[in-house]
Design an enzyme around this catalytic site. Structure first.
Site, short mmCIF file in Angstrom:
data_model
loop_
_atom_site.label_atom_id
_atom_site.label_comp_id
_atom_site.label_asym_id
_atom_site.label_seq_id
_atom_site.Cartn_x
_atom_site.Cartn_y
_atom_site.Cartn_z
N LYS A 52 -11.83 7.18 8.72
CA LYS A 52 -12.28 8.27 7.84
C LYS A 52 -13.50 8.97 8.43
O LYS A 52 -13.60 10.20 8.42
CB LYS A 52 -12.57 7.74 6.43
N GLN A 96 -14.55 1.91 -1.04
CA GLN A 96 -13.42 1.27 -0.34
C GLN A 96 -12.99 0.02 -1.10
O GLN A 96 -13.82 -0.83 -1.43
CB GLN A 96 -13.83 0.96 1.10
N ASP A 119 -10.95 10.15 -4.22
CA ASP A 119 -9.79 9.26 -4.12
C ASP A 119 -8.85 9.41 -5.32
O ASP A 119 -7.75 8.88 -5.32
CB ASP A 119 -10.26 7.79 -4.11
N1 GUN Z 1 -8.04 0.57 0.02
C1 GUN Z 1 -6.75 0.74 0.40
N2 GUN Z 1 -6.41 2.05 0.30
C2 GUN Z 1 -7.48 2.71 -0.18
C3 GUN Z 1 -7.75 4.07 -0.50
O1 GUN Z 1 -6.91 4.97 -0.38
N3 GUN Z 1 -9.01 4.34 -0.97
C4 GUN Z 1 -9.94 3.38 -1.11
N4 GUN Z 1 -11.13 3.74 -1.60
N5 GUN Z 1 -9.74 2.10 -0.84
C5 GUN Z 1 -8.51 1.77 -0.36
#
Ligand code: GUN
Length: 292
Positions: A52, A96, A119
């Site tokens: 990211k 996350q 998200d």
């Molecule tokens: N953990 C696994 N996939 C994701 C996601 O798309 N966003 C976040 N914040 N954590 C994750």
């Protein structure tokens, strides 16, 4: 059989986003700023956060990562969330997942500012999505919609089977694919661990979305001839190679692929468009487009 090239599709969308960022910078405006909170040292989470950050850099965004120890208390985490919610320089932030077991994930998500929840995890945003109101779209489902649309795959009237009902992927993609929109309008079946006759249900799918989180779970006999298969899984599987492992998805690719009209590879399918969707949401947040 045609491979759905997530990397190329993501690169196209990234360059569209980068052009918009350039215009902001040329007009002496701040570029979008995405922040991430990472609690603990889960290796998969570390990899996602690194990807990211790299993607932010590529399109000219500012990015920052708030690293917190595995033993962080819920209270400390809530303080960091409050700080990011109030920081005018931050347009969007993510937490996350997974969080350590002693932390109540739902309580943490509920404390986020919905306007910065890029998200689309906050209950308000999930509700807005379900009601087809202006909102951020959750990154992986939005990435899947992007793959279908940009590969000119017809969805209207198709039987779509989603395997896995997680809050992050299975449930929201079932909502998006069943929307009343030319880019959706599927008849969706959402399967899970209690589904009866799973093999037969999957084999009836024109579009099969595998989001079960189990390596190579979907075998060729679960795939209809000519189906479109979207593989959301990503797993390390030990093998005899020099590296000692290979990356596989939720679909047994080698045996399923010859039956498909389209299939996403792993890696290089859903992953790249997931990250681009997060960038796209952050750009939206920066432009304050949603009128919450
Ligand atoms: N953990 C696994 N996939 C994701 C996601 O798309 N966003 C976040 N914040 N954590 C994750």
């Amino acid at each position: 059989m045609q491979l759905i090239d997530g990397k190329t599709i993501a690169a196209t969308v990234k360059s569209e986003i980068a052009n918009e960022v350039k215009k902001m910078i040329d007009a002496d405006q701040n570029p979008p700023h995405l922040a991430a909170i990472l609690v603990g040292n889960d290796p998969a989470s570390e990899t996602y956060i690194a990807s990211k950050e790299r993607a932010c850099k590529e399109v000219g965004f500012t990015s920052s990562v708030y690293r917190m120890s595995e033993n962080t208390s819920e209270e400390e985490l809530l303080k960091t969330i409050e700080f990011l919610s109030n920081d005018e320089d931050v347009n969007g932030y993510i937490i996350q997942l997974p969080l350590p077991k002693h932390i109540d994930t739902n309580a943490i998500i509920a404390a986020m500012d919905p306007k910065k929840d890029v998200d689309c995890f906050h209950p308000e945003n999930v509700g807005r999505m379900a009601m087809d109101m202006p909102c951020f779209l959750p990154a992986t489902p939005a990435g899947i919609m992007m793959l279908l649309e940009r590969s000119n795959i017809e969805t209207e009237g198709k039987n779509c089977v989603v395997v896995g009902r997680s809050n992050i992927v299975g449930t929201p993609i079932s909502i998006l694919l069943s929307r009343n929109s030319k880019k959706a309008n599927c008849t969706v079946t959402l399967c899970h661990s209690r589904t009866k006759n799973l093999k037969e249900v999957c084999a009836s799918a024109d579009i099969l979305v595998a989001a079960i989180g189990k390596p190579e779970f979907i075998t060729a006999d679960m795939v209809k001839e000519g189906a479109v298969v979207i593989d959301v899984g990503i797993h390390r599987m030990e093998d005899n190679s020099e590296k000692g492992y290979k990356i596989v998805g939720d679909v047994k690719f080698d045996e399923a692929a010859p039956k498909c009209s389209f299939i996403t590879p792993v890696p290089g399918g859903v992953g790249p468009t997931t990250i681009v969707s997060l960038l796209s949401n952050t750009l939206k947040a920066r432009k304050n487009q949603l009128n919450f």
